[in-house]
Design an enzyme around this catalytic site. Structure first.
Site, short mmCIF file in Angstrom:
data_model
loop_
_atom_site.label_atom_id
_atom_site.label_comp_id
_atom_site.label_asym_id
_atom_site.label_seq_id
_atom_site.Cartn_x
_atom_site.Cartn_y
_atom_site.Cartn_z
N THR A 17 38.77 4.67 49.84
CA THR A 17 40.13 4.54 49.30
C THR A 17 40.34 5.31 48.01
O THR A 17 41.42 5.86 47.77
CB THR A 17 40.39 3.04 49.04
OG1 THR A 17 40.23 2.36 50.28
CG2 THR A 17 41.77 2.79 48.51
N ASP A 61 34.92 7.12 55.92
CA ASP A 61 35.27 5.73 55.65
C ASP A 61 33.92 5.01 55.63
O ASP A 61 33.10 5.21 56.53
CB ASP A 61 36.16 5.17 56.77
CG ASP A 61 36.56 3.73 56.50
OD1 ASP A 61 37.75 3.49 56.30
OD2 ASP A 61 35.66 2.85 56.49
N SER A 62 33.68 4.18 54.63
CA SER A 62 32.30 3.71 54.47
C SER A 62 31.84 2.81 55.60
O SER A 62 30.65 2.53 55.72
CB SER A 62 32.10 3.07 53.11
OG SER A 62 32.56 1.76 53.08
N SER A 63 32.73 2.37 56.47
CA SER A 63 32.27 1.63 57.66
C SER A 63 31.47 2.55 58.58
O SER A 63 30.74 2.08 59.45
CB SER A 63 33.46 1.08 58.45
OG SER A 63 34.35 0.45 57.59
N THR A 93 34.34 0.87 49.49
CA THR A 93 33.74 -0.37 49.01
C THR A 93 33.00 -1.14 50.11
O THR A 93 32.09 -1.92 49.81
CB THR A 93 34.83 -1.30 48.42
OG1 THR A 93 35.84 -1.51 49.40
CG2 THR A 93 35.42 -0.72 47.16
N ASP A 94 33.41 -0.92 51.36
CA ASP A 94 32.90 -1.81 52.42
C ASP A 94 31.38 -1.83 52.52
O ASP A 94 30.79 -2.89 52.72
CB ASP A 94 33.51 -1.42 53.78
CG ASP A 94 35.00 -1.76 53.84
OD1 ASP A 94 35.46 -2.53 52.98
OD2 ASP A 94 35.70 -1.26 54.74
N THR A 282 18.21 -16.03 52.09
CA THR A 282 19.17 -17.13 52.20
C THR A 282 20.59 -16.64 52.48
O THR A 282 21.01 -15.58 52.00
CB THR A 282 19.17 -18.03 50.95
OG1 THR A 282 20.19 -19.02 51.10
CG2 THR A 282 19.44 -17.27 49.67
N GLN A 283 21.32 -17.43 53.25
CA GLN A 283 22.74 -17.15 53.48
C GLN A 283 23.58 -17.45 52.24
O GLN A 283 24.73 -17.03 52.15
CB GLN A 283 23.29 -18.02 54.62
CG GLN A 283 22.71 -17.73 55.96
CD GLN A 283 23.22 -18.69 57.02
OE1 GLN A 283 24.19 -19.42 56.83
NE2 GLN A 283 22.54 -18.70 58.16
N CYS A 284 23.02 -18.25 51.32
CA CYS A 284 23.80 -18.61 50.12
C CYS A 284 24.03 -17.37 49.29
O CYS A 284 23.18 -16.49 49.20
CB CYS A 284 23.03 -19.61 49.27
SG CYS A 284 22.88 -21.21 50.03
#
Ligand code: ASP
Length: 352
Positions: A17, A61-63, A93-94, A282-284
């Site tokens: 972007t 596009d960073s994807s 940013t992605d 961890t997912q946290c």
């Protein structure tokens, strides 16, 4: 460094972007010509800086970012290293946190700043966050300490007034300007009226003058398995035992916990017996894995799962691609995963 010499920066625009502006004819967003950067962002001209820029062709596009692009970035930085005091990578940013993590592992002996930034709004729209991000990134990438050494000789991400270590940052917001966070490490710097550097956190090189070596061999045979209630043995078996992977990042609950069901632990043991590396992350958003607290975590440890401590998934992926690329020896990779290589994990006195 000669105090009268202008610092020189190389801006590498990969896409995303930040580099867009509105075409006055059809009102669509189009990438602007980065060779005209000082016309687009005249504020950069107020610094005593020599700024060059190069743009990827095509812009990404960073994807769509893949390890090939990381190799290209590492190669550009390596080839141009002696000509510049710092590097700014403009990136969508992605997946910025993935790219910054990977690059931090691919370069050894870095002694100049490599600052990723981008924006949530294109640089060519009135309320853009892109200008501030780029201007502050430029100030940071050219900052020197009292001895004249670069102030932040690390791969980092600058975004919305925070300078974060690249392999600690995560994208946490898709529509606010504060898009990134570094949950397990305080920012390396905060930009307010002044830029306040957290000098004791910033990693310093052993050698201030050499050129870093770049290792572009990456082995991408890594999967990520995010646990969730109701996960099936079929799915877990597919991912853990896939012949196409050498390592699996196991995104577990809380302090590194997983289901205690026999079928689950049997699959984990089978994967370890097949010489797969299982890394517990961890997912946290914040906090660390400690497999010694609960029986469910302890069973994973006994089965041979490696502790990822407080590494992010983005950091773990870059670290694994790099280490697997360096060696076919799974035991060596496991031993390196336990070590803090580029500031990606917090080593406690008695790590569990
Ligand atoms: N999809 C865009 C990208 O990551 C979003 C952005 O630039 O922030 O390339």
């Amino acid at each position: 460094m000669d105090p009268n010499r202008k610092s020189s920066l190389l801006i590498i625009y990969t896409g995303g972007t930040i580099g867009m502006k509105e075409d006055p004819l059809d009102h669509t967003l189009k990438p602007f010509d980065f060779s005209q950067i000082l016309t687009e962002v005249p504020e950069l001209g107020k610094f005593a800086l020599k700024i060059d820029s190069i743009a990827f062709d095509p812009l990404i596009d960073s994807s769509d970012v893949d390890p090939g692009m990381w190799k290209e970035l590492a190669r550009i930085i390596h080839d141009k290293y002696d000509n510049y005091d710092g590097f700014i990578i403009l990136h969508g940013t992605d997946t910025m946190a993935y790219s910054a993590s990977a690059l931090s592992f691919m370069m050894d002996g870095l002694n100049k700043p490599v600052v990723f930034t981008g924006s949530q709004l294109p640089i060519g729209v009135a309320r853009t966050d892109g200008k501030e991000n780029l201007i502050s990134a430029a100030e940071i990438a050219s900052a020197v300490d009292r001895e004249g050494h670069p102030r932040v000789p690390e791969v980092c991400i600058y975004f919305d007034s925070l300078l974060m270590r690249g392999n600690r940052a995560v994208k946490v917001n898709s529509d606010e300007f504060r898009a990134f966070s570094s949950p397990n490490l305080p920012p390396l710097a905060i930009a307010g009226i002044d830029i306040r550097y957290n000098d004791e956190l910033i990693r310093k090189p052993l050698d201030w003058y050499g050129t870093p070596s770049v290792n572009t061999t990456l082995d991408t045979r890594v999967s990520i398995l995010k646990l969730h209630p109701g996960i099936t043995s079929e799915l877990v078996g597919h991912v853990l035992l896939s012949p196409g992977s050498r390592a699996v990042i196991l995104e577990t609950y809380g302090a590194g916990n997983a289901p205690s069901a026999t079928w689950f632990l049997d699959l984990v043991r089978e994967a370890v017996a097949q010489d797969k590396i299982l890394l517990n992350v961890t997912q946290c958003l914040s906090g660390r894995v400690n497999m010694g607290i609960y029986a469910t975590g302890r069973s994973l440890e006994r089965a041979g799962v490696i502790n990822g401590y407080d590494i992010t998934t983005e950091g773990a992926l870059g670290k694994l691609f790099h280490l697997l690329g360096r060696s076919g020896d799974q035991d060596w990779v496991k031993s390196m995963l336990r070590r803090n290589l580029k500031g990606e994990i917090t080593v406690l006195k008695d790590p569990s």
